[in-house]
Design a protein around this motif. Structure first.
Motif, PDB file in Angstrom:
ATOM      1  N   HIS A 236       0.899  -1.351   0.068  1.00 14.51           N
ATOM      2  CA  HIS A 236       0.019   0.143  -0.108  1.00 14.51           C
ATOM      3  C   HIS A 236       0.816   1.287  -0.104  1.00 14.51           C
ATOM      4  O   HIS A 236       1.968   1.347   0.720  1.00 14.51           O
ATOM      5  CB  HIS A 236      -0.952  -0.142   1.075  1.00 14.51           C
ATOM      6  N   ALA A 237       0.303   2.250  -0.691  1.00 11.81           N
ATOM      7  CA  ALA A 237       1.122   3.692  -0.602  1.00 11.81           C
ATOM      8  C   ALA A 237       1.376   4.010   0.610  1.00 11.81           C
ATOM      9  O   ALA A 237       2.544   4.468   0.941  1.00 11.81           O
ATOM     10  CB  ALA A 237       0.294   4.629  -1.472  1.00 11.81           C
ATOM     11  N   ASN A 238       0.782   3.761   1.773  1.00  9.85           N
ATOM     12  CA  ASN A 238       0.933   4.271   3.299  1.00  9.85           C
ATOM     13  C   ASN A 238       2.009   3.505   3.528  1.00  9.85           C
ATOM     14  O   ASN A 238       2.968   4.196   4.496  1.00  9.85           O
ATOM     15  CB  ASN A 238      -0.387   4.138   4.148  1.00  9.85           C
ATOM     16  N   PHE A 239       2.108   2.236   3.227  1.00 12.60           N
ATOM     17  CA  PHE A 239       3.046   1.441   3.763  1.00 12.60           C
ATOM     18  C   PHE A 239       4.523   1.756   3.289  1.00 12.60           C
ATOM     19  O   PHE A 239       5.540   1.905   3.966  1.00 12.60           O
ATOM     20  CB  PHE A 239       2.876  -0.028   3.424  1.00 12.60           C
ATOM     21  N   LYS A 240       4.564   1.977   1.761  1.00  6.26           N
ATOM     22  CA  LYS A 240       5.933   2.480   1.194  1.00  6.26           C
ATOM     23  C   LYS A 240       6.080   3.845   1.818  1.00  6.26           C
ATOM     24  O   LYS A 240       7.320   4.240   1.852  1.00  6.26           O
ATOM     25  CB  LYS A 240       5.431   2.893  -0.188  1.00  6.26           C
ATOM     26  N   ARG A 241       5.212   4.754   2.045  1.00  4.27           N
ATOM     27  CA  ARG A 241       5.564   6.082   2.532  1.00  4.27           C
ATOM     28  C   ARG A 241       6.165   6.257   3.996  1.00  4.27           C
ATOM     29  O   ARG A 241       7.186   6.706   4.069  1.00  4.27           O
ATOM     30  CB  ARG A 241       4.108   6.909   2.740  1.00  4.27           C
ATOM     31  N   ALA A 242       5.718   5.166   4.841  1.00  2.00           N
ATOM     32  CA  ALA A 242       6.499   5.037   6.035  1.00  2.00           C
ATOM     33  C   ALA A 242       7.828   4.669   5.928  1.00  2.00           C
ATOM     34  O   ALA A 242       8.707   4.841   6.640  1.00  2.00           O
ATOM     35  CB  ALA A 242       5.449   3.773   6.847  1.00  2.00           C
ATOM     36  N   PHE A 243       7.998   3.654   4.817  1.00  2.06           N
ATOM     37  CA  PHE A 243       9.409   3.089   4.581  1.00  2.06           C
ATOM     38  C   PHE A 243      10.238   4.424   4.360  1.00  2.06           C
ATOM     39  O   PHE A 243      11.415   4.559   4.771  1.00  2.06           O
ATOM     40  CB  PHE A 243       9.519   1.905   3.622  1.00  2.06           C
ATOM     41  N   ILE A 244       9.759   5.244   3.317  1.00  2.00           N
ATOM     42  CA  ILE A 244      10.561   6.238   2.616  1.00  2.00           C
ATOM     43  C   ILE A 244      11.008   7.389   3.719  1.00  2.00           C
ATOM     44  O   ILE A 244      12.054   7.948   3.865  1.00  2.00           O
ATOM     45  CB  ILE A 244       9.683   6.864   1.419  1.00  2.00           C
ATOM     46  N   ARG A 245      10.042   7.436   4.745  1.00  2.00           N
ATOM     47  CA  ARG A 245      10.206   8.497   5.801  1.00  2.00           C
ATOM     48  C   ARG A 245      11.196   8.182   6.968  1.00  2.00           C
ATOM     49  O   ARG A 245      11.620   8.962   7.645  1.00  2.00           O
ATOM     50  CB  ARG A 245       8.939   8.940   6.485  1.00  2.00           C
TER      51      ARG A 245
END
Length: 378
Positions: A236-245
């Motif tokens: 999910h985009a939220n999951f990826k966003r958490a990784f990138i941050r």
């Protein structure tokens, strides 16, 4: 151009009189991971880590199509579900890929049979020491057995049982982890495991690290966290966003409050759910101390806290209440890229190191600028 090799397999290049070009760096790298490439049947000796809900047909096929070795995470799949996933993956790639099976799965032998029916070339056994019968079943069926080993003595034992390759994974990895770091585990195992190829995993996020482990004697590496934010990943985009941050320091092991109630260490990003898990443990232990729960029931209540949590985060995007399993290399994940770009970038980093050694001592004006990845360099 000449090259000298010392016993540790570290390649020492003599500066040439004329520019050698990137081809020489490729030749050196190809030599270092030749054993891993031959074993996997791939261009690159880079395995994809099996991440439940993430390492499915799309990401696995993308890794294989880009020259690596994708691995399906079977997790708790039934034989029928695994059969469908293997078929779907094969429809997306004609290149080699493997399947990771959990040794504690109650239908382990049936899952192995599914892999053999689909002519999967490599079966990876993880999550515990596999029974000898499972390894024999894999080999008798014509596939290659790959096993995880948390220590040298167990690696030796697994090879005697028939394992044809070993994966050593350090505590920097995401998900379920052991107590020893990748760097220490590599020093313990690699100098003494010449019988079979050994792949190193845990905390690897750049090509320089890949090169260093190859020079220590590894046949290749395994990467998981770096692929989570690939375009081809269904996370999910939220999951990826958490990784990138996230930074490396945000990926921490799960906390155990009381040794009477063991918690399997899992490395994941800190979030509200992780904080509630510690509070839940305290509350359950207090109820046990008051005699309201038996030790068995208290243990089950603690373990039940994370039921379905990984799917909630990866698929549903609930990063507040789900489990954000991630390795410490998450700090090196800074954007969403294609799998091919990730691999190209990391191979390019390794080649750049080799190039620099080749040019050491040459006038600065003659030295090449940092080049891109494997494709642009050729």
């Amino acid at each position: 151009m000449t090259a000298e090799f010392i016993t540790t397999e570290r390649v020492v290049l003599r500066p040439p009189e004329a520019a050698p070009g990137r081809a020489q760096a490729h030749a050196v790298l190809d030599r270092l991971w030749a054993r891993g490439r031959e074993f996997l049947g791939t261009e690159l000796a880079i395995m994809g880590g099996a991440m439940t809900w993430v390492s499915e047909r799309n990401l696995v096929a993308a890794i294989s199509n880009a020259g690596g070795f994708g691995v399906i995470a079977s997790g708790s799949m039934s034989p029928d579900l695994l059969s469908a996933e293997i078929a779907a993956t094969a429809a997306l790639t004609g290149r080699p890929f493997g399947v990771n099976l959990i040794t504690m799965h109650p239908q382990l032998m049936a899952l192995i049979d599914v892999c053999l029916e689909h002519r999967v070339g490599h079966v990876v056994l993880a999550g515990g020491i596999p029974p000898g019968a499972a390894i024999a079943r894999i080999r008798d069926g014509g596939a290659r057995a790959v096993c995880f080993a948390p220590a040298l003595v167990l690696a030796k034992k697994l090879v005697r049982s028939g394992a044809e390759a070993i994966v050593i994974e350090g505590s920097e990895a995401g998900g379920h982890i052991g107590p020893v770091s990748t760097a220490v585990l590599a020093q313990e195992v690699l100098p003494h495991m010449g019988e079979v190829p050994v792949f190193v995993a845990g905390g690897i996020g750049r090509g320089e690290a890949i090169l260093s482990y190859l020079e220590m004697g590894a046949a290749g590496v395994q990467l998981g966290t770096r692929f989570v934010c690939a375009h081809e990943s269904i996370a999910h985009a939220n999951f990826k966003r958490a990784f990138i941050r996230a930074s490396a320091r945000d990926a921490v092991p799960s906390v155990q409050i009381d040794s009477r109630f063991p918690v399997i260490p899992v490395r994941a990003l800190t979030n509200p759910a992780a904080e509630r898990f510690a509070a839940t443990q305290r509350a359950v232990i207090e109820r046990f101390s008051r005699g309201e729960l038996s030790q068995k029931d208290a243990q089950l209540e603690i373990e039940h806290f994370w039921a379905g949590a990984l799917r909630r985060a990866v698929i549903d995007g609930d990063v507040e209440n789900g489990s954000l399993m991630a390795g410490q290399s998450v700090g090196l994940v800074t954007c969403e890229q294609s799998v091919a770009e990730i691999l190209d970038e990391m191979v390019g980093q390794a080649l750049t190191v080799i190039d620099r050694r080749c040019w050491a001592g040459q006038p600065a004006a003659m030295q090449p600028r940092a080049a891109g990845g494997r494709d642009r360099a050729r």
